[in-house]
Design a protein around this motif. Structure first.
Motif, mmCIF file in Angstrom:
data_model
loop_
_atom_site.group_PDB
_atom_site.id
_atom_site.type_symbol
_atom_site.label_atom_id
_atom_site.label_comp_id
_atom_site.label_asym_id
_atom_site.label_seq_id
_atom_site.Cartn_x
_atom_site.Cartn_y
_atom_site.Cartn_z
ATOM 1 N N ALA A 144 -67.535 -92.470 114.239
ATOM 2 C CA ALA A 144 -68.204 -93.571 113.539
ATOM 3 C C ALA A 144 -67.590 -94.914 113.916
ATOM 4 C CB ALA A 144 -68.110 -93.354 112.030
ATOM 5 N N ARG A 145 -66.284 -94.966 114.033
ATOM 6 C CA ARG A 145 -65.619 -96.213 114.420
ATOM 7 C C ARG A 145 -66.057 -96.656 115.813
ATOM 8 N NH1 ARG A 145 -60.519 -97.605 111.796
ATOM 9 N NH2 ARG A 145 -59.711 -98.193 113.855
ATOM 10 N N LEU A 147 -68.888 -95.869 117.300
ATOM 11 C CA LEU A 147 -70.289 -96.290 117.217
ATOM 12 C C LEU A 147 -70.394 -97.727 116.728
ATOM 13 C CD1 LEU A 147 -72.018 -93.165 115.609
ATOM 14 C CD2 LEU A 147 -72.386 -94.038 117.923
ATOM 15 N N ALA A 148 -69.587 -98.075 115.731
ATOM 16 C CA ALA A 148 -69.625 -99.424 115.166
ATOM 17 C C ALA A 148 -69.136 -100.463 116.170
ATOM 18 C CB ALA A 148 -68.776 -99.480 113.896
ATOM 19 N N LYS A 149 -68.237 -100.067 117.064
ATOM 20 C CA LYS A 149 -67.767 -100.998 118.093
ATOM 21 C C LYS A 149 -68.865 -101.271 119.110
ATOM 22 C CE LYS A 149 -63.120 -99.067 117.751
ATOM 23 N NZ LYS A 149 -62.089 -98.260 118.452
ATOM 24 N N ARG A 150 -69.637 -100.238 119.424
ATOM 25 C CA ARG A 150 -70.701 -100.390 120.431
ATOM 26 C C ARG A 150 -71.966 -101.008 119.854
ATOM 27 N NH1 ARG A 150 -70.552 -95.309 124.671
ATOM 28 N NH2 ARG A 150 -68.281 -95.086 124.800
ATOM 29 N N HIS A 151 -72.189 -100.809 118.532
ATOM 30 C CA HIS A 151 -73.426 -101.300 117.915
ATOM 31 C C HIS A 151 -73.117 -102.020 116.593
ATOM 32 C CE1 HIS A 151 -75.830 -98.852 120.732
ATOM 33 N NE2 HIS A 151 -74.908 -97.925 120.546
ATOM 34 N N PRO A 152 -72.305 -103.066 116.620
ATOM 35 C CA PRO A 152 -71.928 -103.743 115.370
ATOM 36 C C PRO A 152 -73.108 -104.368 114.632
ATOM 37 C CG PRO A 152 -71.270 -105.040 117.282
ATOM 38 C CD PRO A 152 -71.688 -103.699 117.791
ATOM 39 N N GLU A 153 -74.166 -104.693 115.357
ATOM 40 C CA GLU A 153 -75.336 -105.289 114.716
ATOM 41 C C GLU A 153 -76.134 -104.264 113.913
ATOM 42 O OE1 GLU A 153 -76.882 -103.328 118.316
ATOM 43 O OE2 GLU A 153 -75.079 -104.485 117.840
ATOM 44 N N LYS A 154 -75.862 -102.995 114.124
ATOM 45 C CA LYS A 154 -76.600 -101.940 113.432
ATOM 46 C C LYS A 154 -75.804 -101.332 112.279
ATOM 47 C CE LYS A 154 -79.282 -100.521 117.511
ATOM 48 N NZ LYS A 154 -78.791 -101.575 118.400
ATOM 49 N N VAL A 155 -74.544 -101.730 112.133
ATOM 50 C CA VAL A 155 -73.657 -101.139 111.131
ATOM 51 C C VAL A 155 -73.072 -102.222 110.233
ATOM 52 C CG1 VAL A 155 -71.561 -99.763 110.776
ATOM 53 C CG2 VAL A 155 -73.050 -99.281 112.732
ATOM 54 N N CYS A 156 -73.163 -102.007 108.910
ATOM 55 C CA CYS A 156 -72.596 -102.993 107.988
ATOM 56 C C CYS A 156 -71.215 -102.580 107.487
ATOM 57 C CB CYS A 156 -73.531 -103.240 106.809
ATOM 58 S SG CYS A 156 -73.827 -101.797 105.745
ATOM 59 N N VAL A 158 -68.052 -99.128 107.733
ATOM 60 C CA VAL A 158 -67.626 -97.796 108.158
ATOM 61 C C VAL A 158 -66.629 -97.246 107.150
ATOM 62 C CG1 VAL A 158 -66.414 -96.436 109.908
ATOM 63 C CG2 VAL A 158 -67.927 -98.298 110.621
ATOM 64 N N LEU A 159 -66.890 -96.037 106.645
ATOM 65 C CA LEU A 159 -65.953 -95.342 105.767
ATOM 66 C C LEU A 159 -65.458 -94.107 106.506
ATOM 67 C CD1 LEU A 159 -67.879 -95.332 102.339
ATOM 68 C CD2 LEU A 159 -66.582 -97.185 103.406
ATOM 69 N N THR A 160 -64.149 -93.980 106.669
ATOM 70 C CA THR A 160 -63.587 -92.796 107.302
ATOM 71 C C THR A 160 -62.887 -91.955 106.247
ATOM 72 O OG1 THR A 160 -61.524 -93.963 107.891
ATOM 73 C CG2 THR A 160 -63.303 -93.972 109.513
ATOM 74 N N LEU A 161 -63.106 -90.652 106.279
ATOM 75 C CA LEU A 161 -62.556 -89.724 105.294
ATOM 76 C C LEU A 161 -61.550 -88.805 105.974
ATOM 77 C CD1 LEU A 161 -65.946 -88.688 103.591
ATOM 78 C CD2 LEU A 161 -64.556 -90.740 103.192
ATOM 79 N N GLY A 162 -60.265 -89.138 105.847
ATOM 80 C CA GLY A 162 -59.235 -88.316 106.472
ATOM 81 C C GLY A 162 -59.327 -88.279 107.982
ATOM 82 N N ALA A 196 -57.576 -96.497 117.539
ATOM 83 C CA ALA A 196 -56.888 -97.378 116.595
ATOM 84 C C ALA A 196 -57.484 -98.785 116.544
ATOM 85 C CB ALA A 196 -55.401 -97.462 116.943
ATOM 86 N N GLU A 197 -58.263 -99.161 117.530
ATOM 87 C CA GLU A 197 -58.866 -100.498 117.552
ATOM 88 C C GLU A 197 -59.921 -100.607 116.458
ATOM 89 O OE1 GLU A 197 -61.998 -102.889 120.379
ATOM 90 O OE2 GLU A 197 -60.414 -101.728 121.365
ATOM 91 N N LYS A 198 -59.781 -101.614 115.587
ATOM 92 C CA LYS A 198 -60.695 -101.749 114.458
ATOM 93 C C LYS A 198 -62.083 -102.202 114.897
ATOM 94 C CE LYS A 198 -61.374 -105.001 111.370
ATOM 95 N NZ LYS A 198 -62.767 -104.727 110.914
ATOM 96 N N PRO A 199 -63.123 -101.583 114.360
ATOM 97 C CA PRO A 199 -64.483 -102.052 114.643
ATOM 98 C C PRO A 199 -64.688 -103.464 114.088
ATOM 99 C CG PRO A 199 -64.498 -99.831 113.734
ATOM 100 C CD PRO A 199 -63.115 -100.359 113.543
ATOM 101 N N PRO A 200 -65.628 -104.222 114.640
ATOM 102 C CA PRO A 200 -65.875 -105.592 114.171
ATOM 103 C C PRO A 200 -66.752 -105.649 112.921
ATOM 104 C CG PRO A 200 -67.300 -105.106 116.013
ATOM 105 C CD PRO A 200 -66.413 -103.902 115.847
ATOM 106 N N VAL A 201 -66.678 -104.630 112.089
ATOM 107 C CA VAL A 201 -67.380 -104.602 110.797
ATOM 108 C C VAL A 201 -66.378 -104.122 109.755
ATOM 109 C CG1 VAL A 201 -69.604 -104.079 111.898
ATOM 110 C CG2 VAL A 201 -68.169 -102.209 111.043
ATOM 111 N N GLU A 202 -66.720 -104.254 108.475
ATOM 112 C CA GLU A 202 -65.806 -103.822 107.431
ATOM 113 C C GLU A 202 -65.517 -102.330 107.591
ATOM 114 O OE1 GLU A 202 -65.193 -104.244 102.611
ATOM 115 O OE2 GLU A 202 -67.220 -104.314 103.438
ATOM 116 N N THR A 203 -64.237 -101.994 107.596
ATOM 117 C CA THR A 203 -63.802 -100.626 107.862
ATOM 118 C C THR A 203 -62.801 -100.185 106.801
ATOM 119 O OG1 THR A 203 -64.074 -101.043 110.237
ATOM 120 C CG2 THR A 203 -62.815 -99.104 109.602
ATOM 121 N N ILE A 204 -63.130 -99.123 106.080
ATOM 122 C CA ILE A 204 -62.289 -98.633 104.989
ATOM 123 C C ILE A 204 -61.835 -97.221 105.306
ATOM 124 C CG2 ILE A 204 -62.201 -98.055 102.530
ATOM 125 C CD1 ILE A 204 -64.712 -100.596 103.812
#
Length: 256
Positions: A144-145, A147-156, A158-162, A196-204
């Motif tokens: 998911a992270r 995907l958000a890096k490649r398509h930040p305009e499509k993702v508001c 990202v929540l990662t679970l473990g 480890a690189e953070k996506p350019p959208v809110e990431t929790i």
């Protein structure tokens, strides 16, 4: 007949060579600086099977979502979307639109699988008409992270679970199984990625001190690798089953 026999022999030899290659990947020694959770926590992972039974006697009370969203769910390594069914049903009960990733079992971050999930993201985004939320469990969160890096305009969001996105990719108790099944080293995926690189959208990042599969600090991440981290008390398998984890995800979906 002779040609058929030769082909059968070649096929069997290739299969043996591939099996040996994957066995070698699974047998690699763990680096000294990459330990996973202790054995007691790993053994405790089996307790997730009791969560569905507990829900019968103590059903989760779901409040209506303040801001309904479209969510794409990505399962963990070796898991099928059915394992995230309870989380999806709870999201729908709250008023969200929950969509699965469009494939079956998650058997690793191969180039073909990543291309397919990219297409799935584009389809769900087009249907929603707005950026969507990605909720990824374990390896699903790592995907998911990316995907958000490649398509930040499509993702508001990202929540990662473990998800093991920080530190050594071998700081968990599942990397050998991953290498055997996926067919490549855990630090050499078929897609270009910097976990480890953070996506350019809110990431929790959701993590648990009780996680028996992924080292908590790998799922928690460091400053700059995610925007926020949230601790919940559940097993690794319980991220998609345990009431505390499910409620925490619902609260975060409403946290605009």
């Amino acid at each position: 007949m002779a040609d058929t026999a030769v082909n059968d022999t070649e096929t069997k030899r290739s299969a043996r060579e591939e099996l040996a290659r994957r066995w070698a990947l699974a047998s690699e020694p763990r680096p000294d600086d990459a330990g996973g959770p202790r054995a007691a926590l790993l053994l405790n992972e089996i307790t997730w099977v009791a969560d569905p039974i507990k829900r019968i006697f103590n059903p989760l009370v779901v409040a209506p979502a303040k801001s309904p969203k479209t969510v794409m769910l990505l399962p963990g390594f070796g898991s099928h979307p059915r394992r995230m069914r309870h989380l999806a049903q709870t999201m729908k009960a709250a008023g969200h639109v929950a969509r699965h990733w469009g494939m079956g079992f998650n058997l690793g971050a191969t180039a073909e699988r990543f291309e397919a999930v990219e297409q799935r993201l584009c389809e769900i985004h087009e249907e929603a008409g707005e950026p969507i939320v990605l909720v990824g469990w374990s390896l699903g969160g790592v995907i998911a992270r990316e995907l958000a890096k490649r398509h930040p305009e499509k993702v508001c969001k990202v929540l990662t679970l473990g998800s093991p996105f920080s530190g050594s990719p071998r700081a968990n108790n599942g990397w050998r199984a991953y290498q055997a099944i996926a067919g490549h080293r855990v630090d050499q995926p078929e897609v270009d990625a910097e976990p480890a690189e953070k996506p350019p959208v809110e990431t929790i990042a959701f993590w648990s001190p009780m996680d028996g599969v992924v080292l908590p600090r790998s799922a928690r991440g460091r400053e700059g690798e995610r925007d926020r981290e949230i601790s919940v008390r559940c097993t690794h398998m319980g991220f998609v089953e345990a009431p505390e984890a499910v409620q925490a995800v619902l609260r975060e979906l409403d946290n605009d």
